[in-house]
Design a protein around this motif. Structure first.
Motif, PDB file in Angstrom:
ATOM      1  N   PHE A   1       0.857  -1.176   0.000  1.00  0.00           N
ATOM      2  CA  PHE A   1       0.000   0.000   0.000  1.00  0.00           C
ATOM      3  C   PHE A   1       0.901   1.236   0.000  1.00  0.00           C
ATOM      4  CE2 PHE A   1      -2.559  -3.310   1.872  1.00  0.00           C
ATOM      5  CZ  PHE A   1      -3.854  -3.054   1.446  1.00  0.00           C
ATOM      6  N   PRO A   2       0.422   2.346  -0.551  1.00  0.00           N
ATOM      7  CA  PRO A   2       1.195   3.589  -0.435  1.00  0.00           C
ATOM      8  C   PRO A   2       1.333   3.974   1.038  1.00  0.00           C
ATOM      9  CG  PRO A   2      -0.529   3.793  -2.100  1.00  0.00           C
ATOM     10  CD  PRO A   2      -0.793   2.515  -1.362  1.00  0.00           C
ATOM     11  N   VAL A   3       2.488   4.474   1.401  1.00  0.00           N
ATOM     12  CA  VAL A   3       2.755   4.796   2.802  1.00  0.00           C
ATOM     13  C   VAL A   3       3.220   6.241   2.931  1.00  0.00           C
ATOM     14  CG1 VAL A   3       3.335   2.429   3.433  1.00  0.00           C
ATOM     15  CG2 VAL A   3       5.125   3.951   2.605  1.00  0.00           C
ATOM     16  N   GLY A   4       3.123   6.759   4.153  1.00  0.00           N
ATOM     17  CA  GLY A   4       3.587   8.109   4.435  1.00  0.00           C
ATOM     18  C   GLY A   4       4.000   8.216   5.892  1.00  0.00           C
TER      19      GLY A   4
ATOM     20  N   GLY B   1      -7.805  -4.460   6.839  1.00  0.00           N
ATOM     21  CA  GLY B   1      -6.990  -5.394   7.617  1.00  0.00           C
ATOM     22  C   GLY B   1      -5.566  -5.473   7.107  1.00  0.00           C
ATOM     23  N   SER B   2      -5.423  -5.609   5.801  1.00  0.00           N
ATOM     24  CA  SER B   2      -4.083  -5.664   5.207  1.00  0.00           C
ATOM     25  C   SER B   2      -3.354  -4.343   5.398  1.00  0.00           C
ATOM     26  CB  SER B   2      -4.186  -5.994   3.715  1.00  0.00           C
ATOM     27  OG  SER B   2      -4.775  -7.256   3.517  1.00  0.00           O
ATOM     28  N   ALA B   3      -4.095  -3.245   5.290  1.00  0.00           N
ATOM     29  CA  ALA B   3      -3.479  -1.928   5.468  1.00  0.00           C
ATOM     30  C   ALA B   3      -2.967  -1.751   6.897  1.00  0.00           C
ATOM     31  CB  ALA B   3      -4.486  -0.829   5.129  1.00  0.00           C
ATOM     32  N   ILE B   4      -3.727  -2.256   7.867  1.00  0.00           N
ATOM     33  CA  ILE B   4      -3.299  -2.161   9.266  1.00  0.00           C
ATOM     34  C   ILE B   4      -1.982  -2.906   9.468  1.00  0.00           C
ATOM     35  CG2 ILE B   4      -3.862  -2.875  11.622  1.00  0.00           C
ATOM     36  CD1 ILE B   4      -6.815  -2.422  10.923  1.00  0.00           C
ATOM     37  N   VAL B   5      -1.918  -4.120   8.924  1.00  0.00           N
ATOM     38  CA  VAL B   5      -0.702  -4.929   9.067  1.00  0.00           C
ATOM     39  C   VAL B   5       0.488  -4.219   8.438  1.00  0.00           C
ATOM     40  CG1 VAL B   5       0.415  -7.081   8.384  1.00  0.00           C
ATOM     41  CG2 VAL B   5      -1.950  -7.109   9.193  1.00  0.00           C
ATOM     42  N   GLU B   6       0.286  -3.707   7.228  1.00  0.00           N
ATOM     43  CA  GLU B   6       1.406  -3.061   6.543  1.00  0.00           C
ATOM     44  C   GLU B   6       1.838  -1.785   7.261  1.00  0.00           C
ATOM     45  OE1 GLU B   6       2.696  -2.013   1.998  1.00  0.00           O
ATOM     46  OE2 GLU B   6       1.568  -3.779   2.572  1.00  0.00           O
ATOM     47  N   THR B   7       0.881  -1.057   7.825  1.00  0.00           N
ATOM     48  CA  THR B   7       1.224   0.158   8.569  1.00  0.00           C
ATOM     49  C   THR B   7       2.068  -0.178   9.785  1.00  0.00           C
ATOM     50  OG1 THR B   7      -0.938   1.050   7.927  1.00  0.00           O
ATOM     51  CG2 THR B   7       0.287   2.262   9.588  1.00  0.00           C
ATOM     52  N   LEU B   8       1.673  -1.226  10.496  1.00  0.00           N
ATOM     53  CA  LEU B   8       2.403  -1.611  11.701  1.00  0.00           C
ATOM     54  C   LEU B   8       3.817  -2.079  11.360  1.00  0.00           C
ATOM     55  CD1 LEU B   8       2.365  -1.985  14.736  1.00  0.00           C
ATOM     56  CD2 LEU B   8       1.318  -4.235  14.403  1.00  0.00           C
TER      57      LEU B   8
ATOM     58  N   ASN C   1       9.949  -0.260  11.044  1.00  0.00           N
ATOM     59  CA  ASN C   1      11.082  -0.278  10.103  1.00  0.00           C
ATOM     60  C   ASN C   1      11.161  -1.593   9.347  1.00  0.00           C
ATOM     61  OD1 ASN C   1      12.004   2.346  10.824  1.00  0.00           O
ATOM     62  ND2 ASN C   1      12.973   1.496  12.653  1.00  0.00           N
ATOM     63  N   ASP C   2       9.983  -2.091   8.923  1.00  0.00           N
ATOM     64  CA  ASP C   2       9.870  -3.320   8.137  1.00  0.00           C
ATOM     65  C   ASP C   2      10.342  -4.553   8.899  1.00  0.00           C
ATOM     66  OD1 ASP C   2       8.722  -2.144   5.902  1.00  0.00           O
ATOM     67  OD2 ASP C   2      10.656  -1.617   5.039  1.00  0.00           O
ATOM     68  N   ASN C   3      10.261  -4.504  10.214  1.00  0.00           N
ATOM     69  CA  ASN C   3      10.605  -5.665  11.040  1.00  0.00           C
ATOM     70  C   ASN C   3       9.305  -6.358  11.446  1.00  0.00           C
ATOM     71  OD1 ASN C   3      11.385  -7.492  13.035  1.00  0.00           O
ATOM     72  ND2 ASN C   3      13.020  -6.165  13.791  1.00  0.00           N
ATOM     73  N   ALA C   4       8.903  -7.351  10.650  1.00  0.00           N
ATOM     74  CA  ALA C   4       7.628  -8.027  10.897  1.00  0.00           C
ATOM     75  C   ALA C   4       7.635  -8.786  12.222  1.00  0.00           C
ATOM     76  CB  ALA C   4       7.313  -8.981   9.745  1.00  0.00           C
ATOM     77  N   ASP C   5       8.786  -9.354  12.589  1.00  0.00           N
ATOM     78  CA  ASP C   5       8.862 -10.112  13.843  1.00  0.00           C
ATOM     79  C   ASP C   5       8.551  -9.218  15.043  1.00  0.00           C
ATOM     80  OD1 ASP C   5       9.564 -12.427  12.505  1.00  0.00           O
ATOM     81  OD2 ASP C   5      11.700 -11.968  12.563  1.00  0.00           O
ATOM     82  N   LEU C   6       9.081  -8.003  15.034  1.00  0.00           N
ATOM     83  CA  LEU C   6       8.793  -7.065  16.120  1.00  0.00           C
ATOM     84  C   LEU C   6       7.331  -6.640  16.084  1.00  0.00           C
ATOM     85  CD1 LEU C   6       9.565  -5.139  18.426  1.00  0.00           C
ATOM     86  CD2 LEU C   6      10.303  -3.486  16.687  1.00  0.00           C
ATOM     87  N   ALA C   7       6.811  -6.406  14.892  1.00  0.00           N
ATOM     88  CA  ALA C   7       5.429  -5.934  14.760  1.00  0.00           C
ATOM     89  C   ALA C   7       4.431  -6.909  15.376  1.00  0.00           C
ATOM     90  CB  ALA C   7       5.103  -5.700  13.284  1.00  0.00           C
TER      91      ALA C   7
END
Length: 380
Positions: free
Chosen positions: A33-36, A54-61, A66-72
């Motif tokens: 998704f576009p981010v800001g 739902g997908s947008a929430i996950v990607e925002t988090l 900093n693109d660390n999915a494990d931390l998110a």
């Protein structure tokens, strides 16, 4: 605010400041998704349809971390971060339309905001800093990628050429990368036509075509990364289609990511989805190895530990590919298991610059162990 005016600029729900139009992050990903980012530290994504919140929430988090999915995945709302949303957002004009309709056009977009608490932001920053340190090892390849020359824009008065299957096939067979790059920039369907050439029963031709796709995309992405990103997503979709044969798809993905890992490195982890299939396992292992040759840190961030058991696989093709991969990422964790394969004289094939070459498991095991030992000496 939205009630007083029918059309207003979007704002941050945490600080009230006007926020800019979201845009795609430099590093491309699947289902993005576009981010800001707001000046107050909040980050946000845009779901233009309002149906993929739902997908947008996950990607925002994940973006906030900093693109660390494990931390998110370890964070909890309210305890670790705050959320907010702005509805009735029009992505085209970067406006919030209270009436949900603008000139007869329905407006249903949503801006989803997340702001990490200060202590969580500090943790995410420290983790990112450690990753930066790990990138020092990959600096030579990164500098090579940064030195790529951006393809020149068409000259004034240039007449775009039309692409066709016969022309594309001829240029691929002649290894004419320059002409193919120019044709891709003139006609976006060129990459689709190159993809069709992968449906060839001859293994050597498929590998050569995949290599050509990678080399062409390497240069096209300097001018038009979006078209290459679209190609990657089509290739992944083809791999996931149970009714289709993924001939050459994984190979092409491997070449594209390895040659422009600075942009498409985030796609690497999706290759693991196809390692369980006998028809694509060899290609996946080769692709991961190719990526590791330029950016071992990218593979290090994937679940490569799950590959160790393949060192005992009955097929030499699989054992050999895994050995090459573990050597390139300097997997000291598997050093003992690699030692056991130094007497394995079975042969296997792997691709180098579009050409299949032969080696034995023992030969690549010796090279892998030497690479690991050299890495340990450099760390001391």
């Amino acid at each position: 605010m939205a009630k007083q005016h029918s059309v207003v600029r979007p704002w941050c729900p945490f600080c009230g400041q006007t926020v800019g139009k979201p845009s795609h992050a430099p590093e491309r990903k699947m289902n993005e998704f576009p981010v800001g980012r707001c000046l107050c530290g909040a980050v946000y994504t845009c779901d233009a349809t309002g149906h993929n919140v739902g997908s947008a929430i996950v990607e925002t988090l994940v973006y906030a971390c900093n693109d660390n999915a494990d931390l998110a995945w370890e964070l909890l709302p309210d305890d670790d971060y705050l959320t907010g949303r702005i509805e009735n957002y029009d992505e085209d004009l970067n406006q919030v339309v209270a009436k949900k309709n603008l000139d007869g056009r329905s407006v249903r977009g949503i801006l989803y905001f997340i702001r990490l608490h200060t202590e969580i932001q500090d943790i995410a920053t420290r983790i990112k800093d450690k990753r930066v340190e790990a990138l020092q090892e990959a600096l030579p390849s990164l500098k090579a990628e940064m030195s790529l020359v951006i393809e020149p824009a068409p000259e004034k008065g240039h007449v775009p050429r039309k692409s066709n299957k016969r022309l594309v096939k001829q240029l691929v067979e002649e290894n004419d990368i320059d002409q193919l790059v120019g044709l891709c920039l003139d006609d976006k369907k060129t990459l689709r036509l190159m993809q069709r050439l992968l449906y060839d029963p001859d293994d050597s031709k498929r590998w050569h075509t995949a290599y050509m796709i990678g080399k062409v995309c390497q240069r096209v992405s300097t001018r038009d990364p979006g078209s290459v990103s679209d190609l990657l997503q089509r290739l992944f979709e083809a791999c996931s289609d149970s009714a289709a044969t993924p001939w050459g798809m994984v190979e092409s993905i491997g070449y594209i990511i390895s040659l422009r890992s600075d942009i498409f490195g985030a796609f690497a982890r999706y290759l693991y989805n196809y390692i369980g299939d006998n028809s694509t396992r060899n290609q996946v292992l080769w692709g991961l190895t190719e990526i590791a040759g330029n950016r071992s840190d990218i593979i290090r961030k994937t679940p490569f530990y799950n590959l160790f058991h393949y060192l005992q696989h009955p097929e030499a093709q699989v054992r050999g590919q895994v050995v090459r991969l573990l050597g390139r990422i300097k997997a000291t964790e598997a050093a003992v298991q690699l030692m056991e394969l130094t007497d394995d004289k079975e042969e296997f094939l792997y691709c180098v610059d579009g050409t299949l070459v032969s080696s034995t498991v023992a030969e690549v095991a010796v090279i892998a162990i030497q690479t690991i030992n050299e890495g340990q000496k450099n760390e001391q």
